[in-house]
Design a protein around this motif. Sequence first.
Motif, PDB file in Angstrom:
ATOM      1  N   LYS A 134      18.680 -38.089 -35.122  1.00 43.90           N
ATOM      2  CA  LYS A 134      19.436 -39.200 -34.542  1.00 43.90           C
ATOM      3  C   LYS A 134      19.969 -40.074 -35.667  1.00 43.90           C
ATOM      4  CE  LYS A 134      16.626 -39.416 -30.364  1.00 43.90           C
ATOM      5  NZ  LYS A 134      15.755 -40.260 -29.540  1.00 43.90           N
ATOM      6  N   PHE A 142      24.493 -41.563 -32.377  1.00 39.54           N
ATOM      7  CA  PHE A 142      24.669 -40.177 -31.922  1.00 39.54           C
ATOM      8  C   PHE A 142      23.422 -39.384 -32.277  1.00 39.54           C
ATOM      9  CE2 PHE A 142      26.442 -39.987 -36.237  1.00 39.54           C
ATOM     10  CZ  PHE A 142      25.875 -38.842 -36.743  1.00 39.54           C
ATOM     11  N   TRP A 143      23.306 -38.201 -31.688  1.00 42.02           N
ATOM     12  CA  TRP A 143      22.171 -37.324 -31.964  1.00 42.02           C
ATOM     13  C   TRP A 143      22.628 -35.887 -31.897  1.00 42.02           C
ATOM     14  CZ3 TRP A 143      22.830 -40.283 -27.655  1.00 42.02           C
ATOM     15  CH2 TRP A 143      22.986 -39.616 -26.457  1.00 42.02           C
ATOM     16  N   THR A 144      21.821 -35.016 -32.491  1.00 45.57           N
ATOM     17  CA  THR A 144      22.133 -33.593 -32.536  1.00 45.57           C
ATOM     18  C   THR A 144      21.493 -32.871 -31.354  1.00 45.57           C
ATOM     19  OG1 THR A 144      20.164 -33.007 -33.813  1.00 45.57           O
ATOM     20  CG2 THR A 144      22.127 -33.656 -35.066  1.00 45.57           C
TER      21      THR A 144
END
Length: 57
Positions: A18, A27-29
């Motif tokens: 994150k 955002f995050w993966t």
Amino acid sequence: MAHKFVIEQNKAGEYVAKFKYNSEVMFWTEGYSSKAGARNAIESILKNGPAAPVEEP
């Protein structure tokens, strides 16, 4: 520092990278099965992100 990457486990037990700014998640993966996978995602963002084009409608 106001911004940082954090690796956390989600409810499914996967590791997620994150990006946080002032404690807010920007955002995050996707989830990865290992911390190494999440670290690789961060390295890819740092390497490829600065030159990535911005697309707008």
